[in-house]
Write a protein that holds these residues in place. Structure first.
Motif, PDB file in Angstrom:
ATOM      1  N   MET A   1       0.840  -1.181   0.000  1.00  0.00           N
ATOM      2  CA  MET A   1       0.000   0.000   0.000  1.00  0.00           C
ATOM      3  C   MET A   1       0.880   1.237   0.000  1.00  0.00           C
ATOM      4  O   MET A   1       1.701   1.411   0.888  1.00  0.00           O
ATOM      5  N   THR A   2       0.693   2.065  -0.993  1.00  0.00           N
ATOM      6  CA  THR A   2       1.510   3.252  -1.148  1.00  0.00           C
ATOM      7  C   THR A   2       0.806   4.463  -0.556  1.00  0.00           C
ATOM      8  O   THR A   2      -0.348   4.743  -0.885  1.00  0.00           O
ATOM      9  N   LEU A   3       1.507   5.205   0.312  1.00  0.00           N
ATOM     10  CA  LEU A   3       0.978   6.429   0.897  1.00  0.00           C
ATOM     11  C   LEU A   3       1.836   7.588   0.428  1.00  0.00           C
ATOM     12  O   LEU A   3       3.057   7.540   0.522  1.00  0.00           O
ATOM     13  N   VAL A   4       1.167   8.627  -0.079  1.00  0.00           N
ATOM     14  CA  VAL A   4       1.851   9.821  -0.557  1.00  0.00           C
ATOM     15  C   VAL A   4       1.157  11.029   0.056  1.00  0.00           C
ATOM     16  O   VAL A   4      -0.072  11.088   0.092  1.00  0.00           O
ATOM     17  N   ILE A   5       1.946  11.978   0.538  1.00  0.00           N
ATOM     18  CA  ILE A   5       1.395  13.272   0.960  1.00  0.00           C
ATOM     19  C   ILE A   5       1.877  14.274  -0.061  1.00  0.00           C
ATOM     20  O   ILE A   5       3.075  14.408  -0.296  1.00  0.00           O
ATOM     21  N   ARG A   6       0.920  14.955  -0.687  1.00  0.00           N
ATOM     22  CA  ARG A   6       1.235  15.829  -1.819  1.00  0.00           C
ATOM     23  C   ARG A   6       0.354  17.074  -1.777  1.00  0.00           C
ATOM     24  O   ARG A   6      -0.677  17.102  -1.096  1.00  0.00           O
ATOM     25  N   PRO A   7       0.729  18.109  -2.544  1.00  0.00           N
ATOM     26  CA  PRO A   7      -0.132  19.286  -2.653  1.00  0.00           C
ATOM     27  C   PRO A   7      -1.452  18.915  -3.335  1.00  0.00           C
ATOM     28  O   PRO A   7      -1.503  18.052  -4.210  1.00  0.00           O
ATOM     29  N   VAL A   8      -2.489  19.582  -2.933  1.00  0.00           N
ATOM     30  CA  VAL A   8      -3.809  19.365  -3.511  1.00  0.00           C
ATOM     31  C   VAL A   8      -3.822  19.793  -4.977  1.00  0.00           C
ATOM     32  O   VAL A   8      -3.047  20.673  -5.381  1.00  0.00           O
ATOM     33  N   VAL A   9      -4.672  19.159  -5.760  1.00  0.00           N
ATOM     34  CA  VAL A   9      -4.910  19.556  -7.155  1.00  0.00           C
ATOM     35  C   VAL A   9      -6.419  19.685  -7.335  1.00  0.00           C
ATOM     36  O   VAL A   9      -7.194  19.119  -6.560  1.00  0.00           O
ATOM     37  N   PRO A  10      -6.858  20.450  -8.347  1.00  0.00           N
ATOM     38  CA  PRO A  10      -8.299  20.659  -8.528  1.00  0.00           C
ATOM     39  C   PRO A  10      -9.114  19.374  -8.599  1.00  0.00           C
ATOM     40  O   PRO A  10     -10.244  19.326  -8.102  1.00  0.00           O
TER      41      PRO A  10
END
Length: 146
Positions: free
Chosen positions: A1-10
């Motif tokens: 299971m891959t977890l990524v924290i990233r900036p929001v996109v529309p």
């Protein structure tokens, strides 16, 4: 299971609505969230992060960085923090707060603060557990539009 924290996109708008509904903010609907997100991101002081597990948004965090009259330094305030009900207790909330702290540090802030509704005692326990302390009681008063 891959977890990524990233900036929001529309494209995250619909998932944001669902997550905000879990906090009780049910008045928010897609276009309103997207418009508010566009305004926030344009300021340069209001980043929003999304936690995504296996391509599905499962958490979000909004941050506001500012100067205030009562502080001799720049402050960051977490304005929204929510982890999907099925993901709570997995450490994801702490990861989002750690990401907020890193953004705040890079933004020249020397403190991280937040407010939490009185009806959320489990959230208050979580915040205390990760190093926040009780300092104030927030009051709120709606203002009628002109």
């Amino acid at each position: 299971m891959t977890l990524v924290i990233r900036p929001v996109v529309p494209a995250d708008g619909p998932a944001m609505v669902g997550l905000l509904h879990q906090l009780g903010y049910t008045a928010w609907q897609g276009p309103a969230v997207e418009a508010n997100l566009t305004r926030l991101l344009a300021t340069g002081n209001d980043p929003v992060l999304v936690a995504e597990r296996d391509g599905r948004p499962v958490g979000l965090m909004g941050l506001h960085m500012f100067h205030a009259l009562n502080y001799a330094y720049r402050v960051a305030r977490i304005t929204a923090l929510v982890v999907d009900e099925g993901e709570r207790g997995t450490g994801l909330g702490r990861m989002l707060v750690d990401a907020a702290e890193e953004l705040a540090r890079r933004g020249g802030c020397e403190a991280l603060e937040l407010t939490s509704g009185m009806h959320r005692p489990k959230a208050h326990e979580f915040y205390r557990r990760i190093g926040f302390n009780d300092q104030a009681l927030r009051f709120h008063r709606p203002i009628a539009p002109l």
